[in-house]
Design an enzyme around this catalytic site. Sequence first.
Site, mmCIF file in Angstrom:
data_model
loop_
_atom_site.group_PDB
_atom_site.id
_atom_site.type_symbol
_atom_site.label_atom_id
_atom_site.label_comp_id
_atom_site.label_asym_id
_atom_site.label_seq_id
_atom_site.Cartn_x
_atom_site.Cartn_y
_atom_site.Cartn_z
ATOM 1 N N ALA A 178 0.916 -1.244 0.097
ATOM 2 C CA ALA A 178 -0.021 0.040 0.073
ATOM 3 C C ALA A 178 0.868 1.356 -0.177
ATOM 4 O O ALA A 178 1.959 1.257 0.442
ATOM 5 C CB ALA A 178 -1.092 -0.017 1.183
ATOM 6 N N GLY A 180 0.446 -5.447 0.638
ATOM 7 C CA GLY A 180 -0.521 -5.500 -0.480
ATOM 8 C C GLY A 180 0.141 -6.110 -1.591
ATOM 9 O O GLY A 180 -0.587 -6.668 -2.552
ATOM 10 N N GLU A 188 -0.042 -9.597 -1.472
ATOM 11 C CA GLU A 188 -1.453 -9.939 -1.468
ATOM 12 C C GLU A 188 -2.020 -10.277 -2.999
ATOM 13 O O GLU A 188 -2.792 -11.031 -3.157
ATOM 14 C CB GLU A 188 -2.465 -9.102 -0.684
ATOM 15 N N GLU A 228 2.310 -5.706 7.892
ATOM 16 C CA GLU A 228 1.139 -4.857 8.645
ATOM 17 C C GLU A 228 1.236 -4.737 10.028
ATOM 18 O O GLU A 228 0.989 -3.698 10.363
ATOM 19 C CB GLU A 228 -0.125 -5.350 7.978
#
Length: 686
Positions: free
Chosen positions: A58, A99, A102, A122
């Site tokens: 992110a 992310g 992911e 995270e």
Amino acid sequence: MFTNRGGVAVITLDHPPVNSLGADLRRAIVDALDAAQNDADIVGVVLTGNAKVFSAGADVTEFGTPRQLQEPILPTVIARIESSSKPVVAAIGGLALGGGFELALACHGRAALATARVGLPEITLGLIPGAGGTQRLPRLTSLEQAAAMMLDGRPRTAAELARGTLFNAVVEHDEVGAACRIAQELAASGTALPKAGDRTLDAASVNEFVDAQRAALSSKQKLQPAYGALLDAIAATSGPLEEGLKTERACFLSLVSTPAAQALRYQFKVEREASRLPDAGPDAAQQTPRALTTIAVIGAGTMGSGIAIALLDARLDVILLEQDPDALARGQARILDHYASRAKSGKMSEADARTRSERLTTTLDWAALKDADLVIEAVFEEIGVKQEVFKKIDAHARPGAVLATNTSYLDVDAIAAATSRPQDVLGLHFFSPANIMKLLEVVRGAHTAPDVMAAGMALGKKLGKVAVPTGNAFGFIGNRVYNAYRRECEFMLEDGAWPEDVDKALTSMGFAMGPFAVADLSGLDIAWRMRKAQAPNRDPRTRYVDILDKLCEAGRLGRKADAGYYTYTDGKPSRQTDDVVRALITDARERRGNPVRSLSAEEIRRRALLAMVNEAALLVAEGVASRPSDVDVVMVQGYGFPRWEGGPVHWAKQQDRAQLLKDLEQQVSAAGFGSAVGDVGRLLGE
Ligand code: NAI
């Protein structure tokens, strides 16, 4: 948009420096997927990055802004990948984090270089993966491996991780080629595309595992909501993927604005800022740092040998110099034993341990300094000794070499004055153990040249440390703030708290140890010696607590004497202070003659934090700290201040302003410091 490689659309993420998944890149991925979908010549898709990063996840600068929620949000991009009718395969050559990882987990296949690193960090920002990581990773590896990765947040190399469903191929080179082959095979197979959600996990095993993990959380982890939320999300892996994703999203959103997540994000940001010299103030004249490759360390004691290891770990050449052959032999043995045991335990390869050890030379001959680009002095903490050493350094070091002292408290200018080149001198204040502690205070003397300051900061970066610039004041930033904190804690003993009350109040907010346990560990005589040295300059109007001096007079020097504030059996502290200590404290209370009352844990914490805030304000007003946030970085990195509380300045910003000022005034005047409250407005950014 994409390049066609034998019928496979290769989409290359290109958003320097780290392919963070901001709104624009998310849009670009979806557009490229659409284009590939609509192109009849394309049978499959490969998503890749560059040799350094696949994607670091992110875009943290979007956190809390509307752009973070601008469609397509990451879960939308991921759903789009997973539901693609043409196979999508990730080709990971570098770092895939958060992310970014992911995204790869939602693909129908993955190929990685063996050296590529993947992870879900995270938790270090007080969050959990919010785009399917908690649901897909356990299904693609194992509960154990996935939970370990998400609980510590540490990236792993592809070589370390399970093959099979997580990586269809782990290769030494050309991961894109491998991914293209996988995409073609999947397209040709004619069977349904493999997805993480195909696998269901056994509910009983998941529950048993999650319960055990919950019970094993450390007390520190229990203080942060993200750990509990992570386990809630992992518990949801026992149901269908869709349900799990909903649970994960709810847990993720519940964390985004928690105080812990905000504080951790703040630390992430200010840590990076600290390592850059500010554009204004005394460091404004930025220059290219002087190059440093060969480094001499003087003094092979605790600090000298730790510093040498930190330097060797960064692949620098080290010359270790001593006055005492036995001390030199001991220091050298400490360093070599360190590498031997790293190799033995498998934490480092034999070859690596050998090359690092071979970069070390030891000597008793000052003439060896002629080869050094940087000399770091770590001899006894006595100004006379240090000045003698710097005279010798001056006589032997080449012109232009950077000369550093590791002093904790002494005046860097007084040390520099012993040389003919004060412009080359600065302080490099390492923390113990120097090869482990991340903090490095880079101390600017009155005459330190800009390229010398820059060299100190660059060295910090090279060593993987958080370097923080500081002015040359007694105790620099960290010890100044810590001393103010410890002094307030001593006041509280006289006011009615026992040492264990104070220690407990502070460990319960997340400090690794309370101030009295720390004092015992470092040895009370260190503080005693300093207090005696400072006694002639002490303002008699200021409050002074002599409990520590009395303990030392009674031979209670701390853990090494099996008695200090606490008593020790086999190195383990007693839970409570004993009668001797209580009698000493009671005597001090009686001599002071003020009413005594018990203090609540909340009151103890507030007083301790206010003391830090006041000292931080003074440091900023004096220009010793360049930025208020630098104080937070120093306290978190060097003094065990709980990271998820952000630091004393961050804490102060969360408080009611008027009440904070009132309490500060009152606390400072009670200590007899007049109204010398620091410039709190400036500290809090007004
Ligand atoms: P130490 O006593 O373990 O080591 C000092 C070494 O310097 C000894 O081996 C001694 O033989 C050598 N030495 C003394 N005079 C010398 C000379 N004239 N020439 C060459 N070598 C000489 O001390 P430690 O703990 O390593 O501290 C060193 C410096 O680091 C001090 O200035 C201290 O304040 C500072 N420091 C210490 C920290 C700690 O936690 N111990 C933390 C941060 C800084």
